[in-house]
Design an enzyme around this catalytic site. Structure first.
Site, mmCIF file in Angstrom:
data_model
loop_
_atom_site.group_PDB
_atom_site.id
_atom_site.type_symbol
_atom_site.label_atom_id
_atom_site.label_comp_id
_atom_site.label_asym_id
_atom_site.label_seq_id
_atom_site.Cartn_x
_atom_site.Cartn_y
_atom_site.Cartn_z
ATOM 1 N N ASP A 32 27.211 6.743 33.526
ATOM 2 C CA ASP A 32 25.937 6.918 34.230
ATOM 3 C C ASP A 32 26.102 7.633 35.566
ATOM 4 O OD1 ASP A 32 27.312 4.943 35.477
ATOM 5 O OD2 ASP A 32 25.612 3.578 35.702
ATOM 6 N N HIS A 237 44.093 30.842 33.994
ATOM 7 C CA HIS A 237 43.123 29.802 34.374
ATOM 8 C C HIS A 237 43.815 28.472 34.684
ATOM 9 C CE1 HIS A 237 39.836 32.307 32.187
ATOM 10 N NE2 HIS A 237 40.040 32.713 33.418
ATOM 11 N N ASP A 254 43.598 31.427 44.156
ATOM 12 C CA ASP A 254 42.312 32.051 43.846
ATOM 13 C C ASP A 254 41.257 31.008 44.155
ATOM 14 O OD1 ASP A 254 40.020 33.172 42.746
ATOM 15 O OD2 ASP A 254 40.995 33.823 40.886
ATOM 16 N N ASP A 265 34.861 34.899 46.476
ATOM 17 C CA ASP A 265 35.863 34.840 45.408
ATOM 18 C C ASP A 265 37.071 35.637 45.877
ATOM 19 O OD1 ASP A 265 37.269 34.809 43.059
ATOM 20 O OD2 ASP A 265 35.792 35.906 41.873
ATOM 21 N N HIS A 344 43.391 41.184 32.197
ATOM 22 C CA HIS A 344 41.987 40.867 32.513
ATOM 23 C C HIS A 344 41.304 42.094 33.114
ATOM 24 C CE1 HIS A 344 43.064 40.636 36.768
ATOM 25 N NE2 HIS A 344 44.024 39.788 36.474
ATOM 26 N N HIS A 348 34.161 42.019 38.896
ATOM 27 C CA HIS A 348 32.852 41.624 38.376
ATOM 28 C C HIS A 348 31.856 41.616 39.523
ATOM 29 C CE1 HIS A 348 33.871 37.702 40.205
ATOM 30 N NE2 HIS A 348 35.058 37.871 39.669
ATOM 31 N N HIS A 355 30.530 34.897 38.695
ATOM 32 C CA HIS A 355 30.428 36.054 37.802
ATOM 33 C C HIS A 355 28.934 36.342 37.717
ATOM 34 C CE1 HIS A 355 34.487 34.763 35.887
ATOM 35 N NE2 HIS A 355 34.633 35.372 37.031
ATOM 36 N N GLU A 378 40.120 43.017 41.757
ATOM 37 C CA GLU A 378 41.187 42.029 41.612
ATOM 38 C C GLU A 378 42.220 42.366 40.539
ATOM 39 O OE1 GLU A 378 39.848 38.303 39.802
ATOM 40 O OE2 GLU A 378 37.781 39.020 39.845
ATOM 41 N N TYR A 382 51.256 39.959 35.751
ATOM 42 C CA TYR A 382 51.740 38.614 35.402
ATOM 43 C C TYR A 382 52.890 38.744 34.423
ATOM 44 C CZ TYR A 382 46.986 38.273 37.073
ATOM 45 O OH TYR A 382 45.847 38.444 37.814
ATOM 46 N N ARG A 400 48.173 38.440 42.002
ATOM 47 C CA ARG A 400 46.820 38.996 41.970
ATOM 48 C C ARG A 400 46.325 39.079 43.409
ATOM 49 N NH1 ARG A 400 44.664 35.989 38.453
ATOM 50 N NH2 ARG A 400 43.585 34.380 39.650
ATOM 51 N N GLU A 402 42.642 39.839 45.398
ATOM 52 C CA GLU A 402 41.204 39.984 45.116
ATOM 53 C C GLU A 402 40.384 39.961 46.396
ATOM 54 O OE1 GLU A 402 39.432 36.612 43.069
ATOM 55 O OE2 GLU A 402 37.805 37.879 42.307
HETATM 56 MN MN LIG Z 1 37.006 36.966 40.611
#
Ligand SMILES: [Mn+2]
Length: 433
Positions: A32, A237, A254, A265, A344, A348, A355, A378, A382, A400, A402
């Site tokens: 709940d 991710h 990130d 971002d 990737h 975006h 996004h 970005e 890898y 990375r 970005e």
């Molecule tokens: Mn991004």
């Protein structure tokens, strides 16, 4: 107060039309208890109204622009538990609705609201199946009355076509808020660079970053923060953030903040011990050169596709130079061999959603960037542990970088520029701690 984008939306609606935009639903976390409520971005964009169980109705019937809100009524008993409600009075006084009613009266009012409308803007299916049922049921009842001279909407149109195009081009006020969202995140990344030490846990860094977000007034992270040390940075991710940060490894962070409904971002990759190794430096320089080159290319008239192709070319050439790929650059690009290390997209749209909405293609063609759009840039490389036939020194390195980039008349403005990305800047910041 009515937001300027609300009037713009009504202006762009077809003549004699009605739009219905519902709130987001509360989401159960377990049993709940709920996640903290976050309003549907479209409804928030148009009205600023932040409560669940609400529906906005916009009418442009007989050139009369009107905006009606259906909301939870004031309820002293419930408000003790769940907090203050604007109620129907607040919906009018604070959110600019011409009229407001308790949400329970929506079904009763639907016939009046819909009659005379030639088009209905409604996103099917919406987040509320019972509202979909009521709306469709109402339309079929109106149709049944057509012989008696009752008019029923002839078309049902997705309002996203208008709202998402409006959201894609940011106003001065939105840009001001997005700059703040970026500043908050940039400051948190700087704090992370100053604080990281070998032996720390990834989640300690995550906690520090999110502490800084909240301390600066951000409502929450704009998405699950990624803090990946060493080879964890090669998992795109990675959000568990429960490993140890080791001496000699890089850490990829990130993390972006949501501030007044808008996201930032930002990704930075930096050495846990404050110094890049030779191999790390080589990969990092390649990603940085590519990232800076793509940022400098971003301007009105250029497409995201062109930026992406440019990043693929630069990274593939670099991968050949470093011995990650073997062969002719052209052929490696055609056969998408770079995807082993760069899998990737380049970036975006960024806005209320991390996004963000808005079409990337128009009539099947890549869309050109315009002033007022905000994008991320970005690129990354890898190199998973265990990769065969590459120099061993690169195994387990993930990088990375970005930034959040506002497209302007004259070119661009990097909203996230307050956190360093050049190697010497990062190392000197980390040395000064
Ligand atoms: Mn991004």
């Amino acid at each position: 107060m009515q937001k300027p984008q609300l009037l713009e939306f009504i202006n762009r609606m077809l003549p004699d039309s009605v739009a219905i935009v519902p709130s987001a639903n509360e989401a159960t976390r377990s049993n709940d208890t709920h996640y903290r409520f976050r309003q549907d971005s479209d409804l928030f964009y148009l009205t600023g109204f932040e409560e669940p169980e609400s529906v906005a109705v916009f009418t442009n019937v007989k050139d009369r622009p009107e905006y009606t809100l259906f909301v939870r009524p004031r309820d002293p008993e419930r408000e003790i538990w769940d907090g203050r409600r604007a109620g129907v009075e607040g919906a009018v006084n604070s959110f600019g609705a011409v009229e407001a009613f308790p949400i329970a009266e929506l079904n009763k009012k639907l016939p009046d609201l819909l009659s005379g409308a030639r088009s209905l803007y409604y996103r099917l299916p919406s987040s509320k199946p019972e509202l979909d049922d009521s709306v469709l049921n109402q339309i079929s009842q109106l149709r049944a009355g057509i012989r008696r001279g009752v008019a029923a909407p002839e078309s049902i149109v997705d309002p996203a076509g208008i709202i998402h195009e409006l959201r894609l081009i940011k106003s001065q006020e939105e840009i001001r808020i997005m700059q703040q969202a970026a500043d908050i995140a940039a400051a948190a990344h700087v704090e992370a660079m100053k604080a990281v030490r070998p032996g720390m846990m990834e989640y300690e860094l995550e906690a520090l970053i999110e502490f800084n977000f909240r301390k600066s007034g951000a409502s929450a992270p704009a998405y699950s923060s990624i803090v990946g040390g060493g080879a964890n940075a090669t998992v795109l991710h990675y959000v568990n953030n429960d490993d140890t940060l080791r001496d000699g490894d890089l850490v990829l962070v990130d993390a972006g903040a949501e501030y007044k409904g808008y996201a930032s971002d930002i990704t930075r990759t930096f050495p846990v011990n404050g110094r890049f190794s030779e191999a790390q430096r080589e990969i990092y320089e390649l990603v940085l050169e590519t990232q800076v080159s793509c940022v400098n290319m971003a301007q009105p008239g250029v497409t995201m596709e062109e930026l992406k192709s440019h990043s693929i070319r630069m990274l593939t050439e670099g991968m050949v130079r470093l011995g990650l790929l073997k062969g002719e650059t052209e052929e490696l690009i055609t056969r998408e061999k770079y995807k082993q290390f760069y899998m990737h997209g380049l970036g975006h749209y960024l806005g209320m959603d991390v996004h963000d909405v808005g079409r990337y293609q128009i009539d099947g063609q890549p869309r050109k960037l315009e002033p007022g759009m905000v994008i991320t840039v970005e690129p990354g490389v890898y190199i998973a542990p265990g990769t065969k036939d590459i120099p061993e020194k690169y195994l387990g390195i993930g990088v990375r970088i970005e930034d959040d980039v506002l497209i302007t008349e004259g070119g661009r403005n990097v909203l996230s520029s307050k956190v360093p990305k050049a190697i010497d800047e990062i190392e000197s910041l980390m040395k000064s701690r």
